[in-house]
Write an enzyme that holds these catalytic residues in place. Structure first.
Site, mmCIF file in Angstrom:
data_model
loop_
_atom_site.group_PDB
_atom_site.id
_atom_site.type_symbol
_atom_site.label_atom_id
_atom_site.label_comp_id
_atom_site.label_asym_id
_atom_site.label_seq_id
_atom_site.Cartn_x
_atom_site.Cartn_y
_atom_site.Cartn_z
ATOM 1 C CD GLU A 1 39.210 42.099 37.899
ATOM 2 O OE1 GLU A 1 39.314 41.036 38.545
ATOM 3 O OE2 GLU A 1 38.388 42.980 38.182
ATOM 4 C CD GLU B 1 42.173 44.271 42.542
ATOM 5 O OE1 GLU B 1 41.381 43.390 42.965
ATOM 6 O OE2 GLU B 1 41.955 44.959 41.524
#
Length: 957
Positions: A418, A488
């Site tokens: 991220e 994820e």
């Protein structure tokens, strides 16, 4: 003119990775060279700002006798009972102004002193290196008054040459650690901000001619069964592998027949790298990782990742983990059928990777990089797209790769997490591809796959995952040719995650879908005397994200959660199913590499949940992907005529390194016939006298129709319709979610404050009928509810019919009845167990006879919420009552009301009352993983529609 009034701390806000440190090199746990651990008790002084104190504390002879002490490895905010500050938790918001590279003047700074004696027999020749395995977030180092340098990169190793500075006898090591630095902008991972020297500090003797950096290349040719070994070393030497009769010079390749390394068969060969000055043990695993035919293949075979994201965490020591804690994590993963781990979002302690090599886990090794907080400003000024920061990014990539490159378990290098996109990430990928072309590169943020070798996403919904599997997702040409993983998914926050079995079905259906990694391994709860476990906001943080930090498959004390039990079942390496009526079992080996020779199979036959006979089952040693049909023995004779079923288990046939013989790896159940439903004729009629109605063994209030007692068992609160549950983290969802968050809608609709209007109490010829309307205030919708009681003189049946009125646009949280018993502790039931289950988390619920206590029925989520339901219950006994269901039902029992559970923020908010509250539910809404993923799939919705269900009550006393 100008002058400086405080010591220079410019290095804190310098975007460079630091100065003075040696180039990164391969990490190894031990060698025959001397080493000295500097872990232990250090003197400690905390300052409020980076420049509050001068450097005199680093000088020899400085008197730190009045300083406090802290333990290294450790975080100072988790020591000193709050005297050294407190932890801060944010998901992605920086807890300081976003003004890169600057950080606040208020910058907690810890000065650390370690006075140590060099052992008298420490070698006098050669040099020495001082190694720091992890310091958050910026450190400046002195030895015996001489500055060595400073560094950033909290979860990365840094070494300094100190040979000329060491003294015989007493030495003084001084380290100044700043909580905030320019490096903090690169470390915005979803975790607690915890400053300190949290990994090992070690002094290493470096003899003349000792090992420097080395790179073990150990490939495997699956077509020939041969492995090729070449060890490149900065210092010439020889490589010895006795089991393979290898003795070659460094840099020279040698080929020999070998057993390959995989996560299922983690074969390691012990070897030695010997130079003139040092012998370093090697643990060599032969394997080849390639991208071929659009798939990630190891040793020629496509791999299905059944993984988890793992932050380093201990509830008392934070990210300062010892070897046994790391081993406990790996053993738990292996025992629950996991085969992969992503080291979110930084390289772990290197000893953890040794354990992955030893026990067998595929690894995505992730760089210590995340800049998530820049999303708040649309990624403006993001360091990964700013050339000034690129040297720091490349330093982090190099320190990860060079430290960890000799681990066979690592199949992917990950650029970070991220951090948006930018030129710096491309530079990292190019460097990694050039340095180690034998592994693949991963980064989720690169949706176009410009720099990566796999299409990676997080929290993609089931329908999108299926489109990707069907190659209908579009994207760039390169992306369409790459495999897909969910780096994820299935956010394990609180009760959940739901929908695991549905994801796994897709992974196994489409070749392109190569599995995923659950978020995440452990709840990051901080042990707290008053709260049990603390989470974000419990330390008075200005900005925090609450219990979003508690989203793991294990609780903070590493007790497996129901989510981990469910995951173990969903990903089990053997599928066991079949036709119970005809006694046929269908067994499939779902492993990628190993056959079934390591497993033994056993059958058992149950009648009404009790095993009446069992035995071994001969199953062929099926190769990966193979299936076989196996005939069960004739079912044993039993005259009870109850519900019959087969259970088949796959067990470890012998002890392994990770579990003992008899450990259950997989299981399946097959019904033989339908369950006999409880029924009896309604022979008794209600009798009304003196304000009381008697019906069979039961007494009712004549005015309200409330149940007062059954036999000699007093009922504290009458059964009545209940639709509310204490919303789970996944019910409430995350604020940024685009799909419907039903937990929020339930509360808006008022389902937590339903009102019950009594319409009539009717004592008929063969039944007592109580009519009600159940509805929330301020709304016109309602549930027309009729309770019909009948009896045969000994037993009591409650039939409940529910008819929705109005426009119900949302599903119900639950639908059933709730009542209270003044006394209950021991619980026994026939149904799903032993743990909790919900409509989309019930794969691991095994039908059988189970026992518990009311207290042990509770699941101790760090933030209290709906929990503890048992599925597919035929009957339950507690508090002197036996309750049978038609059809099967769900039950929960707890010593507090749902409303009290809903109001609690920590476990310690819940106090046991005098009543045990029992829910008997016809239906429950699914769980999903909407705390950071999709909500329940539509098939797990509990729709508001007409329904009828019943329960039969009798006494056990």
């Amino acid at each position: 003119m100008s002058f400086r009034t405080t010591p220079s701390v410019d290095y804190v806000e310098d975007v460079s990775p630091g100065s003075g440190a040696l180039p990164p090199r391969a990490w190894y746990a031990s060698s025959d060279a001397r080493s000295l651990s500097l872990n232990g008790s250090w003197r400690f002084r905390l300052s409020a700002t980076a420049g509050a104190e001068d450097d005199s504390f680093a000088e020899e002879g400085y008197d730190a006798g009045n300083w406090a002490e802290v333990t290294v490895p450790g975080h100072w905010v988790l020591q000193g009972d709050g005297a050294f500050g407190s932890p801060i938790y944010t998901n992605h918001l920086y807890p300081f102004p976003v003004d890169p590279p600057y950080v606040p003047t208020e910058n907690p700074t810890g000065d650390h002193l370690r006075v140590f004696d060099l052992p008298s027999d420490w070698p006098s020749d050669g040099g020495a290196v001082l190694r720091f395995d992890g310091v958050e977030s910026c450190a400046r180092v002195w030895l015996n008054g001489t500055e060595l340098g400073e560094f950033k990169g909290s979860r990365l190793a840094h070494e300094f040459a100190v040979g000329e500075l060491l003294k015989a006898g007493t030495n003084v090591l001084a380290v100044r650690v700043h909580q905030w630095s320019a490096g903090s902008y690169l470390e915005d991972q979803d975790q607690w901000w915890l400053p300190g020297i949290f990994r090992d500090v070690t002094l290493l003797h470096r003899p003349a001619g000792s090992v420097a950096d080395f790179f073990v290349h150990a490939s495997y040719d699956h077509t020939t069964g041969e492995g090729t070994l070449r060890v490149d070393s900065d210092v010439d030497g020889r490589v010895l592998v006795p089991a393979l009769d290898i003795d070659v010079a460094t840099g020279e390749p040698v080929t020999a027949p070998v057993e390959p390394w995989t996560a299922e068969t983690p074969k390691l060969y012990d070897g030695v790298l010997a130079t003139d000055g040092e012998r370093v043990p090697l643990r060599i695993g032969f394997r080849t990782v390639v991208l071929e035919d659009g798939l990630v293949k190891v040793n020629g075979t496509a791999v299905l990742f059944k993984g988890v994201n793992r932050h380093e965490w201990h509830p008392e020591r934070g990210r300062a983990l010892d070897l046994e804690t790391m081993r406990e994590d790996v053993l738990l993963m292996k025992r629950h059928n996991l085969n992969a781990v992503r080291t979110s979002h930084y390289p772990p302690h290197p000893a953890f990777l040794d354990l992955c090599d030893e026990y067998g886990l595929w690894v995505i090794d992730e760089c210590d990089l995340e800049t998530h907080g820049f999303t708040e400003q649309d990624w403006r000024d993001n360091p990964v797209d700013d050339d000034r920061w690129t040297p720091a990014l490349l330093d982090r990539a190099a320190r990860m790769v060079e430290r960890d490159k000799n681990h066979p378990s690592i199949v992917f290098w990950s650029l970070g997490n991220e951090a948006g996109t930018g030129r710096g990430l491309t530079a990292m990928a190019e460097w990694i591809h050039g340095r180690d072309p034998e592994r693949l590169v991963h980064y989720e943020g690169d949706w176009n796959c410009r720099d990566t070798d796999v299409y990676s996403r997080m929290y993609a919904f089931h329908d999108e995952v299926e489109k990707i599997g069907q190659q209908l997702d579009g994207g760039t040409h390169k992306r369409r040719e790459l495999p897909f993983i969910q780096c994820e998914y299935a956010h394990a926050m609180g009760n959940g995650p739901g929908g695991l079995a549905d994801y796994q079905e897709l992974f196994e259906k489409y070749d392109r879908l190569q599995g995923g990694f659950i978020w995440e391994w452990i709840d990051h709860g901080v042990k707290h005397a008053e709260l049990g476990y603390a989470y974000g906001g419990d330390f008075g943080e200005e900005l925090h994200d609450g219990n979003f930090v508690c989203d793991g498959l294990v609780f903070p004390d590493r007790t497996p959660s129901p989510g981990l039990i469910e995951y173990k079942k969903v990903i089990e390496p053997v599928r066991i199913e079949g036709d119970g009526a005809n006694g046929i079992v269908h067994v499939t080996n779902k492993q990628d590499f190993a056959d079934l020779s390591a497993l033994a199979f056993e059958w058992s036959c149950q009648v009404d949940g009790e095993t009446v006979e069992s035995g071994s089952l001969a199953v062929p040693a099926l190769a990966p992907g193979e299936s076989a049909e196996v005939k069960l023995p004739e079912p044993p004779a039993d005259g009870r005529g109850g519900e019959r079923q087969w259970t088949v288990r796959a067990l470890l046939a012998d002890d392994t390194s990770w579990a003992a013989k008899g450990h259950v790896v997989a299981w399946g159940q097959m019904a033989v016939g339908a369950r006999p439903l409880p029924s009896f004729p309604a022979t008794d009629r209600p009798v009304v006298e003196e304000g009381r109605i008697t019906l069979g063994p039961a007494g009712f209030d004549a005015r309200t129709g409330a149940l007062l007692s059954i036999g000699g068992v007093e009922v504290g609160a009458t059964p009545r319709l209940d639709v509310w549950r204490a919303p789970t983290d996944n019910d409430d969802g995350a604020e940024w979610q685009t799909d419907t968050r039903y937990g929020v809608l339930w509360r808006t609709l008022g389902l937590h404050r339903m009102r019950h209007r009594l319409v009539s109490v009717e004592a008929g010829d063969d039944a007592l009928t109580v009519r009600t309307r159940v509805a929330p205030a301020a709304r016109e919708v309602g549930l027309d509810t009729v309770y019909r009681w009948t009896s045969d003189g000994e037993r009591l049946r409650l039939s409940v019919s529910v008819t929705p009125e109005g426009d119900w646009t949302v599903p119900l949280p639950r639908l059933g009845v709730r009542f209270g018993l003044p006394e209950a502790d021991r619980v026994e039931w026939f149904g799903g167990g032993p743990g909790e289950a919900y409509p989309d988390t019930r794969t691991a619920s095994m039908i059988g006879r189970w026992q518990s206590t009311v207290d042990r029925l509770q699941t101790p989520y760090v933030r209290p919420q709906e929990n503890g339901a048992r599925a597919d219950v035929r009957w339950v006994e507690l508090g002197g009552l036996r309750i049978e269901g038609d059809p099967e039902f769900w039950f929960t029992a707890r010593r507090w009301t749902t409303e009290q559970l809903d109001a609690a923020q920590h476990r310690t908010d819940l106090a046991a009352g005098d009543t045990v509250w029992l829910n008997l539910d016809h239906g429950l809404h699914g769980i999903g993983s909407q705390s950071c993923g999709p909500g329940p799939l539509p098939q797990y919705f509990l729709k508001a529609e007409p329904v009828e269900f019943s329960f039969v009550f009798s006494t056990t006393r």
